[in-house]
Motif scaffolding. Structure first.
Motif, PDB file in Angstrom:
ATOM      1  N   VAL A  23       1.665   7.871   2.453  1.00  0.00           N
ATOM      2  CA  VAL A  23       1.790   6.915   1.372  1.00  0.00           C
ATOM      3  C   VAL A  23       2.891   6.406   1.114  1.00  0.00           C
ATOM      4  CG1 VAL A  23       1.110   6.777  -1.116  1.00  0.00           C
ATOM      5  CG2 VAL A  23      -0.648   8.106   0.234  1.00  0.00           C
ATOM      6  N   LYS A  24       4.004   7.260   1.222  1.00  0.00           N
ATOM      7  CA  LYS A  24       5.517   6.791   0.775  1.00  0.00           C
ATOM      8  C   LYS A  24       6.069   5.763   2.163  1.00  0.00           C
ATOM      9  CE  LYS A  24      10.139   8.658  -0.065  1.00  0.00           C
ATOM     10  NZ  LYS A  24      10.163   8.009  -1.370  1.00  0.00           N
ATOM     11  N   SER A  25       5.435   6.022   3.290  1.00  0.00           N
ATOM     12  CA  SER A  25       5.909   4.924   4.189  1.00  0.00           C
ATOM     13  C   SER A  25       5.168   3.641   3.951  1.00  0.00           C
ATOM     14  CB  SER A  25       5.502   5.531   5.567  1.00  0.00           C
ATOM     15  OG  SER A  25       5.888   6.506   6.026  1.00  0.00           O
ATOM     16  N   LEU A  26       3.900   3.647   3.524  1.00  0.00           N
ATOM     17  CA  LEU A  26       3.249   2.240   3.046  1.00  0.00           C
ATOM     18  C   LEU A  26       3.984   1.718   1.891  1.00  0.00           C
ATOM     19  CD1 LEU A  26      -0.437   3.173   3.637  1.00  0.00           C
ATOM     20  CD2 LEU A  26       0.946   1.693   4.862  1.00  0.00           C
ATOM     21  N   ALA A  27       4.428   2.733   0.862  1.00  0.00           N
ATOM     22  CA  ALA A  27       4.957   1.886  -0.241  1.00  0.00           C
ATOM     23  C   ALA A  27       6.430   1.320   0.170  1.00  0.00           C
ATOM     24  CB  ALA A  27       5.308   3.470  -1.281  1.00  0.00           C
ATOM     25  N   VAL A  28       6.976   2.002   1.244  1.00  0.00           N
ATOM     26  CA  VAL A  28       8.437   1.237   1.627  1.00  0.00           C
ATOM     27  C   VAL A  28       7.920  -0.211   2.280  1.00  0.00           C
ATOM     28  CG1 VAL A  28      10.101   1.522   3.510  1.00  0.00           C
ATOM     29  CG2 VAL A  28       9.784   3.527   2.035  1.00  0.00           C
ATOM     30  N   LEU A  29       6.973  -0.102   2.948  1.00  0.00           N
ATOM     31  CA  LEU A  29       6.657  -1.439   3.540  1.00  0.00           C
ATOM     32  C   LEU A  29       6.067  -2.268   2.203  1.00  0.00           C
ATOM     33  CD1 LEU A  29       5.609  -2.924   5.819  1.00  0.00           C
ATOM     34  CD2 LEU A  29       3.492  -1.992   5.981  1.00  0.00           C
ATOM     35  N   PHE A  87       8.859  -6.337  -8.034  1.00  0.00           N
ATOM     36  CA  PHE A  87       9.816  -5.366  -7.134  1.00  0.00           C
ATOM     37  C   PHE A  87      10.378  -4.201  -7.657  1.00  0.00           C
ATOM     38  CE2 PHE A  87      13.778  -4.580  -4.965  1.00  0.00           C
ATOM     39  CZ  PHE A  87      13.379  -4.529  -3.948  1.00  0.00           C
ATOM     40  N   SER A  88      10.631  -4.249  -8.999  1.00  0.00           N
ATOM     41  CA  SER A  88      11.308  -3.282  -9.627  1.00  0.00           C
ATOM     42  C   SER A  88      10.175  -1.995  -9.821  1.00  0.00           C
ATOM     43  CB  SER A  88      11.714  -3.699 -10.986  1.00  0.00           C
ATOM     44  OG  SER A  88      12.276  -2.736 -11.738  1.00  0.00           O
ATOM     45  N   SER A  89       8.725  -2.650 -10.103  1.00  0.00           N
ATOM     46  CA  SER A  89       7.661  -1.625 -10.503  1.00  0.00           C
ATOM     47  C   SER A  89       7.359  -1.036  -8.964  1.00  0.00           C
ATOM     48  CB  SER A  89       6.507  -2.279 -10.963  1.00  0.00           C
ATOM     49  OG  SER A  89       6.882  -2.849 -12.055  1.00  0.00           O
ATOM     50  N   THR A  90       7.565  -1.735  -7.854  1.00  0.00           N
ATOM     51  CA  THR A  90       6.978  -1.052  -6.725  1.00  0.00           C
ATOM     52  C   THR A  90       8.044  -0.028  -6.227  1.00  0.00           C
ATOM     53  OG1 THR A  90       6.079  -3.295  -6.178  1.00  0.00           O
ATOM     54  CG2 THR A  90       6.421  -1.782  -4.274  1.00  0.00           C
ATOM     55  N   THR A  91       9.398  -0.341  -6.265  1.00  0.00           N
ATOM     56  CA  THR A  91      10.626   0.399  -5.905  1.00  0.00           C
ATOM     57  C   THR A  91      10.457   1.886  -6.730  1.00  0.00           C
ATOM     58  OG1 THR A  91      12.113  -0.840  -7.231  1.00  0.00           O
ATOM     59  CG2 THR A  91      11.950  -1.351  -4.958  1.00  0.00           C
ATOM     60  N   SER A  92      10.168   1.514  -8.010  1.00  0.00           N
ATOM     61  CA  SER A  92      10.056   2.764  -9.006  1.00  0.00           C
ATOM     62  C   SER A  92       8.967   3.800  -8.648  1.00  0.00           C
ATOM     63  CB  SER A  92       9.617   2.329 -10.176  1.00  0.00           C
ATOM     64  OG  SER A  92       9.574   3.376 -11.179  1.00  0.00           O
ATOM     65  N   ILE A  93       7.836   3.129  -8.044  1.00  0.00           N
ATOM     66  CA  ILE A  93       6.547   4.033  -7.589  1.00  0.00           C
ATOM     67  C   ILE A  93       7.023   4.513  -6.316  1.00  0.00           C
ATOM     68  CG2 ILE A  93       4.257   3.864  -6.779  1.00  0.00           C
ATOM     69  CD1 ILE A  93       3.806   1.545  -8.739  1.00  0.00           C
ATOM     70  N   GLU A  94       7.570   4.038  -5.539  1.00  0.00           N
ATOM     71  CA  GLU A  94       8.321   4.413  -4.203  1.00  0.00           C
ATOM     72  C   GLU A  94       8.907   5.483  -4.403  1.00  0.00           C
ATOM     73  OE1 GLU A  94      10.776   5.124  -1.022  1.00  0.00           O
ATOM     74  OE2 GLU A  94      11.368   3.766  -2.461  1.00  0.00           O
TER      75      GLU A  94
END
Length: 354
Positions: free
Chosen positions: A288-294, A344-351
Protein backbone atom coordinates in the motif's frame (compact mmCIF):
# COMPACT_ATOMS: atom_id res chain seq x y z
CA UNK A 1 -53.50 18.55 -41.72
CA UNK A 2 -51.50 18.89 -38.50
CA UNK A 3 -48.96 16.49 -37.03
CA UNK A 4 -47.16 17.63 -33.88
CA UNK A 5 -45.02 16.10 -31.15
CA UNK A 6 -46.94 15.59 -27.91
CA UNK A 7 -45.00 18.33 -26.12
CA UNK A 8 -45.39 20.93 -28.89
CA UNK A 9 -48.15 23.45 -29.65
CA UNK A 10 -47.45 26.11 -32.33
CA UNK A 11 -50.18 28.31 -30.85
CA UNK A 12 -47.81 29.04 -27.96
CA UNK A 13 -45.31 30.72 -30.31
CA UNK A 14 -45.30 34.19 -31.88
CA UNK A 15 -43.65 34.98 -35.21
CA UNK A 16 -40.68 37.34 -34.95
CA UNK A 17 -38.95 37.82 -38.28
CA UNK A 18 -37.76 36.09 -41.44
CA UNK A 19 -34.49 34.32 -40.72
CA UNK A 20 -31.47 35.59 -42.70
CA UNK A 21 -33.80 37.46 -45.05
CA UNK A 22 -35.41 34.22 -46.26
CA UNK A 23 -39.17 34.65 -46.42
CA UNK A 24 -39.63 30.86 -46.35
CA UNK A 25 -37.98 30.58 -42.91
CA UNK A 26 -39.53 32.37 -39.93
CA UNK A 27 -38.07 32.74 -36.45
CA UNK A 28 -40.65 32.19 -33.70
CA UNK A 29 -40.57 32.71 -29.93
CA UNK A 30 -42.49 30.95 -27.14
CA UNK A 31 -44.91 33.23 -25.29
CA UNK A 32 -43.61 32.33 -21.83
CA UNK A 33 -40.27 30.51 -21.97
CA UNK A 34 -38.91 32.67 -24.85
CA UNK A 35 -37.58 29.51 -26.48
CA UNK A 36 -36.82 30.07 -30.17
CA UNK A 37 -37.89 27.76 -32.98
CA UNK A 38 -37.96 27.95 -36.78
CA UNK A 39 -40.95 27.56 -39.09
CA UNK A 40 -40.05 26.55 -42.66
CA UNK A 41 -42.09 26.32 -45.83
CA UNK A 42 -41.31 23.00 -47.51
CA UNK A 43 -42.44 21.02 -50.51
CA UNK A 44 -45.35 18.75 -49.69
CA UNK A 45 -43.56 15.86 -51.39
CA UNK A 46 -41.67 14.93 -48.22
CA UNK A 47 -44.43 15.46 -45.66
CA UNK A 48 -44.65 11.76 -44.74
CA UNK A 49 -40.90 11.69 -44.11
CA UNK A 50 -41.12 14.80 -41.90
CA UNK A 51 -43.92 13.13 -39.93
CA UNK A 52 -41.53 10.24 -39.29
CA UNK A 53 -38.80 12.68 -38.20
CA UNK A 54 -41.07 14.15 -35.49
CA UNK A 55 -40.37 10.96 -33.51
CA UNK A 56 -36.61 10.91 -34.16
CA UNK A 57 -34.62 12.66 -31.43
CA UNK A 58 -30.83 12.91 -31.28
CA UNK A 59 -28.40 15.61 -30.20
CA UNK A 60 -26.74 15.62 -33.65
CA UNK A 61 -30.02 15.97 -35.59
CA UNK A 62 -32.07 19.13 -35.81
CA UNK A 63 -35.25 18.42 -33.87
CA UNK A 64 -38.41 18.42 -35.99
CA UNK A 65 -41.33 19.26 -33.70
CA UNK A 66 -44.24 19.27 -36.10
CA UNK A 67 -45.74 19.47 -39.56
CA UNK A 68 -48.68 21.59 -40.66
CA UNK A 69 -50.35 21.71 -44.08
CA UNK A 70 -52.70 24.49 -45.13
CA UNK A 71 -54.46 25.16 -48.42
CA UNK A 72 -51.50 27.26 -49.58
CA UNK A 73 -48.35 25.89 -47.89
CA UNK A 74 -46.76 23.04 -45.99
CA UNK A 75 -44.79 24.03 -42.86
CA UNK A 76 -42.36 22.31 -40.54
CA UNK A 77 -41.52 23.51 -37.04
CA UNK A 78 -37.92 22.85 -36.10
CA UNK A 79 -35.36 23.53 -33.41
CA UNK A 80 -33.52 26.86 -33.71
CA UNK A 81 -29.75 26.31 -33.70
CA UNK A 82 -27.51 29.11 -32.53
CA UNK A 83 -24.27 28.60 -34.42
CA UNK A 84 -22.57 28.50 -37.83
CA UNK A 85 -22.84 26.21 -40.81
CA UNK A 86 -19.72 24.28 -41.75
CA UNK A 87 -19.75 26.26 -45.01
CA UNK A 88 -19.30 29.46 -43.00
CA UNK A 89 -16.51 27.86 -40.97
CA UNK A 90 -14.75 26.49 -44.07
CA UNK A 91 -14.81 29.97 -45.61
CA UNK A 92 -12.14 30.81 -43.01
CA UNK A 93 -9.92 27.88 -44.01
CA UNK A 94 -9.52 24.10 -43.54
CA UNK A 95 -9.97 22.36 -40.18
CA UNK A 96 -7.37 20.52 -38.12
CA UNK A 97 -7.54 16.75 -38.67
CA UNK A 98 -8.36 15.99 -35.04
CA UNK A 99 -11.31 18.38 -35.03
CA UNK A 100 -12.52 17.19 -38.45
CA UNK A 101 -12.56 13.57 -37.24
CA UNK A 102 -14.48 14.60 -34.13
CA UNK A 103 -17.10 16.34 -36.27
CA UNK A 104 -17.37 13.46 -38.74
CA UNK A 105 -17.89 11.00 -35.90
CA UNK A 106 -20.72 13.15 -34.55
CA UNK A 107 -22.21 13.27 -38.03
CA UNK A 108 -21.93 9.47 -38.24
CA UNK A 109 -24.13 9.17 -35.14
CA UNK A 110 -26.84 11.31 -36.73
CA UNK A 111 -26.75 9.56 -40.11
CA UNK A 112 -26.64 6.11 -38.50
CA UNK A 113 -29.83 6.90 -36.58
CA UNK A 114 -31.55 7.98 -39.81
CA UNK A 115 -30.48 4.75 -41.51
CA UNK A 116 -31.76 2.70 -38.55
CA UNK A 117 -35.31 4.00 -38.96
CA UNK A 118 -37.96 1.75 -40.47
CA UNK A 119 -37.94 2.41 -43.34
CA UNK A 120 -34.42 3.85 -43.47
CA UNK A 121 -34.09 7.56 -44.18
CA UNK A 122 -31.40 8.53 -46.69
CA UNK A 123 -30.42 12.19 -46.32
CA UNK A 124 -29.02 12.59 -49.86
CA UNK A 125 -27.76 16.14 -49.36
CA UNK A 126 -24.94 16.01 -46.82
CA UNK A 127 -22.80 19.10 -47.41
CA UNK A 128 -21.32 21.98 -45.37
CA UNK A 129 -24.42 24.15 -45.85
CA UNK A 130 -26.61 21.47 -44.26
CA UNK A 131 -24.49 20.89 -41.17
CA UNK A 132 -24.29 23.34 -38.29
CA UNK A 133 -21.89 23.65 -35.39
CA UNK A 134 -23.86 24.94 -32.41
CA UNK A 135 -22.45 27.50 -30.01
CA UNK A 136 -21.76 24.69 -27.52
CA UNK A 137 -19.72 22.67 -30.04
CA UNK A 138 -22.31 20.11 -31.18
CA UNK A 139 -22.64 19.08 -34.84
CA UNK A 140 -26.24 19.25 -36.12
CA UNK A 141 -27.45 17.75 -39.41
CA UNK A 142 -30.26 19.85 -40.90
CA UNK A 143 -32.47 20.14 -44.01
CA UNK A 144 -34.28 16.98 -45.09
CA UNK A 145 -35.86 18.42 -48.24
CA UNK A 146 -33.85 16.06 -50.48
CA UNK A 147 -34.21 13.05 -48.16
CA UNK A 148 -36.14 9.91 -49.02
CA UNK A 149 -37.26 6.68 -47.45
CA UNK A 150 -35.17 3.77 -48.68
CA UNK A 151 -36.96 1.25 -50.89
CA UNK A 152 -35.11 -2.08 -51.28
CA UNK A 153 -34.70 -3.59 -54.76
CA UNK A 154 -35.53 -0.32 -56.49
CA UNK A 155 -33.58 0.06 -59.75
CA UNK A 156 -33.01 3.83 -59.69
CA UNK A 157 -34.21 7.07 -58.09
CA UNK A 158 -37.31 8.57 -59.66
CA UNK A 159 -36.21 12.08 -58.64
CA UNK A 160 -32.71 13.32 -59.35
CA UNK A 161 -31.81 15.42 -56.31
CA UNK A 162 -28.66 16.40 -54.47
CA UNK A 163 -25.86 18.92 -54.76
CA UNK A 164 -23.22 18.60 -57.50
CA UNK A 165 -19.78 17.52 -56.19
CA UNK A 166 -21.42 15.98 -53.09
CA UNK A 167 -24.07 13.77 -54.71
CA UNK A 168 -23.07 10.16 -55.39
CA UNK A 169 -23.30 8.84 -58.99
CA UNK A 170 -26.45 6.85 -58.19
CA UNK A 171 -28.26 10.13 -57.46
CA UNK A 172 -28.00 10.96 -61.16
CA UNK A 173 -30.14 8.01 -62.20
CA UNK A 174 -27.48 5.29 -62.40
CA UNK A 175 -28.96 3.35 -59.47
CA UNK A 176 -31.12 3.78 -56.38
CA UNK A 177 -29.91 5.79 -53.38
CA UNK A 178 -29.18 3.75 -50.26
CA UNK A 179 -27.11 4.22 -47.06
CA UNK A 180 -23.90 4.10 -49.12
CA UNK A 181 -25.04 7.29 -50.86
CA UNK A 182 -24.66 9.22 -47.60
CA UNK A 183 -21.28 7.54 -46.99
CA UNK A 184 -20.08 8.99 -50.31
CA UNK A 185 -21.11 12.54 -49.36
CA UNK A 186 -19.49 12.17 -45.94
CA UNK A 187 -16.21 11.23 -47.64
CA UNK A 188 -16.37 14.36 -49.80
CA UNK A 189 -17.14 16.45 -46.72
CA UNK A 190 -14.30 14.85 -44.72
CA UNK A 191 -11.82 15.68 -47.49
CA UNK A 192 -13.06 19.26 -47.69
CA UNK A 193 -12.84 19.78 -43.93
CA UNK A 194 -9.19 18.69 -43.84
CA UNK A 195 -7.91 20.25 -47.07
CA UNK A 196 -10.36 23.08 -47.74
CA UNK A 197 -11.17 21.56 -51.15
CA UNK A 198 -13.43 18.90 -52.58
CA UNK A 199 -11.48 16.01 -54.18
CA UNK A 200 -12.31 17.04 -57.76
CA UNK A 201 -11.22 20.66 -57.20
CA UNK A 202 -7.50 19.98 -56.79
CA UNK A 203 -4.78 18.27 -58.80
CA UNK A 204 -3.28 16.40 -55.86
CA UNK A 205 -4.73 13.64 -53.71
CA UNK A 206 -4.82 13.92 -49.92
CA UNK A 207 -2.24 11.43 -48.59
CA UNK A 208 -2.71 11.99 -44.86
CA UNK A 209 -3.58 9.48 -42.18
CA UNK A 210 -7.24 9.40 -43.24
CA UNK A 211 -6.60 9.32 -46.99
CA UNK A 212 -7.50 5.64 -47.43
CA UNK A 213 -10.72 6.08 -45.44
CA UNK A 214 -11.77 9.04 -47.58
CA UNK A 215 -10.89 7.21 -50.80
CA UNK A 216 -13.00 4.21 -49.80
CA UNK A 217 -15.94 6.50 -48.97
CA UNK A 218 -15.90 8.20 -52.38
CA UNK A 219 -15.54 5.15 -54.63
CA UNK A 220 -17.80 5.54 -57.67
CA UNK A 221 -19.00 1.96 -57.31
CA UNK A 222 -21.18 1.70 -54.15
CA UNK A 223 -20.02 -1.91 -53.66
CA UNK A 224 -16.46 -0.68 -53.07
CA UNK A 225 -17.44 1.88 -50.41
CA UNK A 226 -18.05 1.24 -46.74
CA UNK A 227 -21.35 -0.61 -46.80
CA UNK A 228 -22.72 1.25 -43.78
CA UNK A 229 -22.02 4.23 -41.57
CA UNK A 230 -21.19 1.76 -38.78
CA UNK A 231 -18.25 0.46 -40.86
CA UNK A 232 -16.99 4.01 -41.33
CA UNK A 233 -17.34 4.70 -37.59
CA UNK A 234 -15.37 1.57 -36.70
CA UNK A 235 -12.56 2.49 -39.09
CA UNK A 236 -12.34 6.01 -37.68
CA UNK A 237 -12.17 4.53 -34.18
CA UNK A 238 -9.30 2.21 -35.16
CA UNK A 239 -7.34 5.13 -36.60
CA UNK A 240 -7.89 7.24 -33.48
CA UNK A 241 -6.45 4.48 -31.27
CA UNK A 242 -3.48 3.69 -33.52
CA UNK A 243 -2.86 7.40 -34.00
CA UNK A 244 -2.69 8.16 -30.27
CA UNK A 245 1.10 7.88 -30.25
CA UNK A 246 1.25 10.75 -32.75
CA UNK A 247 -0.19 13.05 -30.07
CA UNK A 248 2.48 12.24 -27.46
CA UNK A 249 4.88 15.19 -26.97
CA UNK A 250 8.15 14.41 -28.69
CA UNK A 251 6.41 12.26 -31.33
CA UNK A 252 4.03 14.91 -32.67
CA UNK A 253 6.44 16.51 -35.16
CA UNK A 254 7.52 13.21 -36.71
CA UNK A 255 11.21 14.27 -36.53
CA UNK A 256 13.31 11.16 -35.80
CA UNK A 257 15.82 12.77 -33.41
CA UNK A 258 13.04 14.36 -31.35
CA UNK A 259 11.38 10.95 -31.10
CA UNK A 260 14.66 9.43 -29.90
CA UNK A 261 15.15 12.11 -27.22
CA UNK A 262 11.52 11.83 -26.08
CA UNK A 263 11.70 8.03 -25.91
CA UNK A 264 14.90 8.25 -23.85
CA UNK A 265 13.34 10.78 -21.47
CA UNK A 266 10.22 8.66 -20.98
CA UNK A 267 12.36 5.57 -20.27
CA UNK A 268 14.45 7.47 -17.68
CA UNK A 269 11.32 8.76 -15.92
CA UNK A 270 9.76 5.28 -15.92
CA UNK A 271 12.95 3.69 -14.54
CA UNK A 272 13.26 6.39 -11.85
CA UNK A 273 9.65 5.96 -10.72
CA UNK A 274 9.95 2.15 -10.74
CA UNK A 275 13.17 2.32 -8.71
CA UNK A 276 11.51 4.57 -6.11
CA UNK A 277 8.59 2.18 -5.70
CA UNK A 278 10.88 -0.87 -5.50
CA UNK A 279 13.10 0.89 -2.95
CA UNK A 280 10.08 1.64 -0.79
CA UNK A 281 8.98 -1.99 -1.05
CA UNK A 282 12.44 -3.26 -0.04
CA UNK A 283 12.52 -0.94 2.99
CA UNK A 284 9.04 -1.57 4.36
CA UNK A 285 7.55 -4.48 2.43
CA UNK A 286 4.26 -2.57 2.39
CA UNK A 287 2.46 -2.75 -0.96
CA UNK A 288 0.00 0.00 0.00
CA UNK A 289 2.82 2.40 0.90
CA UNK A 290 4.66 1.52 -2.31
CA UNK A 291 1.55 2.31 -4.37
CA UNK A 292 1.15 5.58 -2.44
CA UNK A 293 4.70 6.54 -3.43
CA UNK A 294 3.86 5.77 -7.04
CA UNK A 295 0.72 7.90 -6.72
CA UNK A 296 2.81 10.82 -5.45
CA UNK A 297 5.12 10.63 -8.46
CA UNK A 298 2.19 10.40 -10.87
CA UNK A 299 0.46 13.43 -9.33
CA UNK A 300 3.74 15.35 -9.29
CA UNK A 301 4.52 14.81 -12.99
CA UNK A 302 1.34 14.03 -14.94
CA UNK A 303 -0.88 17.14 -14.44
CA UNK A 304 1.92 19.65 -15.22
CA UNK A 305 3.00 17.45 -18.15
CA UNK A 306 -0.52 17.50 -19.63
CA UNK A 307 -0.97 21.26 -19.24
CA UNK A 308 2.51 22.33 -20.35
CA UNK A 309 2.60 20.06 -23.43
CA UNK A 310 -1.13 20.48 -24.16
CA UNK A 311 -1.40 16.69 -24.56
CA UNK A 312 -4.43 15.80 -26.75
CA UNK A 313 -5.24 19.52 -26.65
CA UNK A 314 -6.69 19.03 -23.17
CA UNK A 315 -5.61 22.53 -22.17
CA UNK A 316 -7.99 23.90 -24.80
CA UNK A 317 -10.87 21.85 -23.37
CA UNK A 318 -10.55 22.68 -19.68
CA UNK A 319 -12.99 25.22 -18.23
CA UNK A 320 -11.45 28.69 -17.77
CA UNK A 321 -8.28 27.82 -19.73
CA UNK A 322 -10.24 27.67 -23.00
CA UNK A 323 -11.63 31.17 -22.49
CA UNK A 324 -10.88 33.92 -25.01
CA UNK A 325 -10.11 36.36 -22.19
CA UNK A 326 -6.55 36.47 -20.81
CA UNK A 327 -7.64 37.37 -17.28
CA UNK A 328 -9.93 34.31 -17.16
CA UNK A 329 -7.11 32.09 -18.44
CA UNK A 330 -4.71 33.45 -15.79
CA UNK A 331 -7.31 32.91 -13.07
CA UNK A 332 -7.87 29.37 -14.35
CA UNK A 333 -4.12 28.62 -14.38
CA UNK A 334 -3.75 29.83 -10.78
CA UNK A 335 -6.79 27.84 -9.69
CA UNK A 336 -5.54 24.62 -11.31
CA UNK A 337 -2.09 25.20 -9.78
CA UNK A 338 -3.62 25.48 -6.30
CA UNK A 339 -5.71 22.35 -6.87
CA UNK A 340 -2.61 20.48 -8.03
CA UNK A 341 -0.61 21.57 -4.97
CA UNK A 342 -3.50 20.62 -2.68
CA UNK A 343 -3.80 17.18 -4.29
CA UNK A 344 -0.04 16.56 -4.13
CA UNK A 345 0.12 17.73 -0.51
CA UNK A 346 -2.79 15.47 0.47
CA UNK A 347 -1.24 12.47 -1.27
CA UNK A 348 2.18 12.93 0.34
CA UNK A 349 0.51 13.39 3.73
CA UNK A 350 -1.34 10.10 3.32
CA UNK A 351 1.87 8.39 2.17
CA UNK A 352 3.74 9.52 5.33
CA UNK A 353 1.02 8.12 7.60
CA UNK A 354 1.18 4.66 6.06
Amino acid sequence: MQYFAEDFDPQEYDSLTDLSGNENVTLMCHNETKKLIVRKIISGINKELYKQLVHVRHKNLVQVMGLEETTSNCYTYEEYINGETLAEILAKGPIQEEKAVHWIRQLCEAVRLLHEQSPSIIHRDIKPDNIMLSSDGVIKLIDFDASKEFTPNKQRDTQLVGTPNYAAPEQYGFASSDPRTDVYAMGILFHELITGYKPNEINFSYKGRYGKIIQKCIELDPKKRYQSVQELERQLGVHEVTGLIEHIPGFRTGTWWKKEIALGAYIIIAVFMTASVCSEWNLHGNIVKSLAVLGCWVILFVPPYILITNFLRLREKLPLLRSKFIIVKVFGAVLYLLLWLLLFSSTTSIERRL
